[in-house]
Design an enzyme around this catalytic site. Sequence first.
Site, PDB file in Angstrom:
ATOM      1  N   GLU A 196     157.499 128.868 122.264  1.00 10.01           N
ATOM      2  CA  GLU A 196     158.624 129.862 122.220  1.00 10.01           C
ATOM      3  C   GLU A 196     159.759 129.345 121.381  1.00 10.01           C
ATOM      4  O   GLU A 196     160.278 128.161 121.611  1.00 10.01           O
ATOM      5  CB  GLU A 196     159.147 130.406 123.858  1.00 10.01           C
ATOM      6  CG  GLU A 196     158.263 131.464 124.112  1.00 10.01           C
ATOM      7  CD  GLU A 196     158.742 131.793 125.522  1.00 10.01           C
ATOM      8  OE1 GLU A 196     160.101 131.722 125.892  1.00 10.01           O
ATOM      9  OE2 GLU A 196     158.063 132.418 126.192  1.00 10.01           O
ATOM     10  N   SER A 216     154.708 135.804 132.690  1.00  5.74           N
ATOM     11  CA  SER A 216     155.038 134.690 133.291  1.00  5.74           C
ATOM     12  C   SER A 216     155.426 133.601 132.555  1.00  5.74           C
ATOM     13  O   SER A 216     156.605 133.469 132.253  1.00  5.74           O
ATOM     14  CB  SER A 216     153.668 134.307 134.296  1.00  5.74           C
ATOM     15  OG  SER A 216     152.691 133.751 133.089  1.00  5.74           O
ATOM     16  N   ARG A 217     154.749 132.732 131.966  1.00  3.98           N
ATOM     17  CA  ARG A 217     154.944 131.683 130.901  1.00  3.98           C
ATOM     18  C   ARG A 217     153.902 131.473 129.923  1.00  3.98           C
ATOM     19  O   ARG A 217     152.704 131.720 130.241  1.00  3.98           O
ATOM     20  CB  ARG A 217     155.184 130.201 131.946  1.00  3.98           C
ATOM     21  CG  ARG A 217     156.439 130.252 132.398  1.00  3.98           C
ATOM     22  CD  ARG A 217     157.536 130.154 131.750  1.00  3.98           C
ATOM     23  NE  ARG A 217     158.897 129.856 132.251  1.00  3.98           N
ATOM     24  CZ  ARG A 217     159.659 130.881 132.781  1.00  3.98           C
ATOM     25  NH1 ARG A 217     159.625 132.022 132.509  1.00  3.98           N
ATOM     26  NH2 ARG A 217     160.945 130.518 133.456  1.00  3.98           N
ATOM     27  N   GLY A 259     153.019 136.939 144.412  1.00  9.79           N
ATOM     28  CA  GLY A 259     154.327 136.679 144.861  1.00  9.79           C
ATOM     29  C   GLY A 259     155.324 137.687 144.768  1.00  9.79           C
ATOM     30  O   GLY A 259     154.745 138.883 144.563  1.00  9.79           O
ATOM     31  N   ARG A 260     156.610 137.677 144.629  1.00 12.51           N
ATOM     32  CA  ARG A 260     157.474 138.787 144.589  1.00 12.51           C
ATOM     33  C   ARG A 260     157.270 139.727 143.341  1.00 12.51           C
ATOM     34  O   ARG A 260     156.988 140.782 143.454  1.00 12.51           O
ATOM     35  CB  ARG A 260     158.979 138.202 144.417  1.00 12.51           C
ATOM     36  CG  ARG A 260     159.699 137.998 145.715  1.00 12.51           C
ATOM     37  CD  ARG A 260     160.990 137.188 145.258  1.00 12.51           C
ATOM     38  NE  ARG A 260     161.071 136.119 144.477  1.00 12.51           N
ATOM     39  CZ  ARG A 260     161.203 135.036 145.235  1.00 12.51           C
ATOM     40  NH1 ARG A 260     161.308 134.440 146.180  1.00 12.51           N
ATOM     41  NH2 ARG A 260     160.684 133.627 144.368  1.00 12.51           N
ATOM     42  N   ILE A 261     157.007 139.293 142.176  1.00 17.19           N
ATOM     43  CA  ILE A 261     156.899 140.101 140.757  1.00 17.19           C
ATOM     44  C   ILE A 261     155.639 140.748 140.860  1.00 17.19           C
ATOM     45  O   ILE A 261     155.383 141.921 140.525  1.00 17.19           O
ATOM     46  CB  ILE A 261     157.067 139.361 139.857  1.00 17.19           C
ATOM     47  CG1 ILE A 261     158.827 138.507 139.585  1.00 17.19           C
ATOM     48  CG2 ILE A 261     157.048 140.069 138.336  1.00 17.19           C
ATOM     49  CD1 ILE A 261     159.062 137.733 138.596  1.00 17.19           C
ATOM     50  N   HIS A 274     160.564 137.291 125.182  1.00 17.55           N
ATOM     51  CA  HIS A 274     161.008 136.948 126.565  1.00 17.55           C
ATOM     52  C   HIS A 274     162.194 137.745 126.974  1.00 17.55           C
ATOM     53  O   HIS A 274     163.155 137.020 127.280  1.00 17.55           O
ATOM     54  CB  HIS A 274     161.266 135.161 126.414  1.00 17.55           C
ATOM     55  CG  HIS A 274     160.965 134.752 127.900  1.00 17.55           C
ATOM     56  ND1 HIS A 274     160.450 133.415 127.961  1.00 17.55           N
ATOM     57  CD2 HIS A 274     161.226 134.930 129.323  1.00 17.55           C
ATOM     58  CE1 HIS A 274     160.455 133.059 129.394  1.00 17.55           C
ATOM     59  NE2 HIS A 274     160.871 134.295 130.069  1.00 17.55           N
TER      60      HIS A 274
HETATM   61  C1  DGY Z   1     163.002 133.307 134.467  1.00 14.53           C
HETATM   62  O1  DGY Z   1     163.955 133.778 135.173  1.00 14.53           O
HETATM   63  O2  DGY Z   1     162.105 132.445 134.748  1.00 14.53           O
HETATM   64  C2  DGY Z   1     162.387 134.378 133.435  1.00 14.53           C
HETATM   65  O3  DGY Z   1     161.452 133.930 132.844  1.00 14.53           O
HETATM   66  C3  DGY Z   1     163.648 134.372 132.595  1.00 14.53           C
HETATM   67  O4  DGY Z   1     163.516 135.721 132.018  1.00 14.53           O
END
Ligand code: DGY
Length: 322
Positions: free
Chosen positions: A264, A234-235, A157-159, A283
Amino acid sequence: MPKPKVFVTRIIPTKGLDIVQEFCEAEVWPGEMPPSPEELLRRVRGVDGILSLLTDRIDAAVMDAAGPGLKVISNHAVGFDNVDVAAATARRIPVGNTPGILTDATADMAFALLLAAARRLAEGAQYVKDGKWKTWGPSLLLGADLAGATLGLVGFGRIGQAVAKRAQGFDLRIIYHDPTAEPAFGAVPVDFETLLRDSDFISLHVPLTDETYHLINAETLAKMKPTAVLVNTSRGGVVDPSALEQALRSRRIFAAALDVTEPEPIQMDDPLLALDNCLIVPHLGSASKQTRDMMAYLAAQNLVAGLKGERLPHCVNPEVYS
Ligand code: DGY
């Protein structure tokens, strides 16, 4: 006319907070730590809107505690796995997020982590601080080259695409796995197995969903090259932490660099923290001044639009409007 009542779960940059406070009667949680789940349930009672952070679990219980007047949930993040979107949709509550403006900051962080892990920057810095730097050594802290190596992007995607754009400048060969994305920035689509097998660097850019939970696990780690470097911005939940710890400890893969962890914050007794080949930061993907200002601004825009009964500029559940 009385102003709409909102609960803002943390002090956000003034670029957004000023807008919220001008338009609303806002209660802003003042703590450095997020409100506890019980506190959250108390504070949202009777509000028209909630401006939440990724650290707040906004589930059906929170929505019901707010009551039938709840018109909008605005998440100060692009990710929204902390919000039960299905529950919001069932209640016809639009949920907002902050896409786009944090793409470059997060891609920069992914690339910084990739370079740091490849060239063992954290280990090198520690080596100096520990007073171990006695001479230049031909085999001291050898890392991995980027030029000519293969970068595998999980999610395009974008990132993911912004990371590919950066990778072009480092002469990486770029492959990606994302059945929904067209090729761009010289990146070639491949199936997931090929990506795991062929990549020297793997960077994760998928949202956390039931499908992506522990996508990187003992089985998928076993398919990676022993020289592979894993980067996660990401997560945390996309990676099984104990499988990763074993893979790093046994040098099944070379290194990992994580901006996000499960849980986290990471617990201080987490065995990942004891590994030299695992770099962890708290993060920080979107943590630049300009980006956080814009996230606050977009979150405020979404909140105010929802309170006015207008369509949110960035809505993750547009089906509420149909
Ligand atoms: C988001 O916006 O989802 C990012 O993880 C924040 O850094």
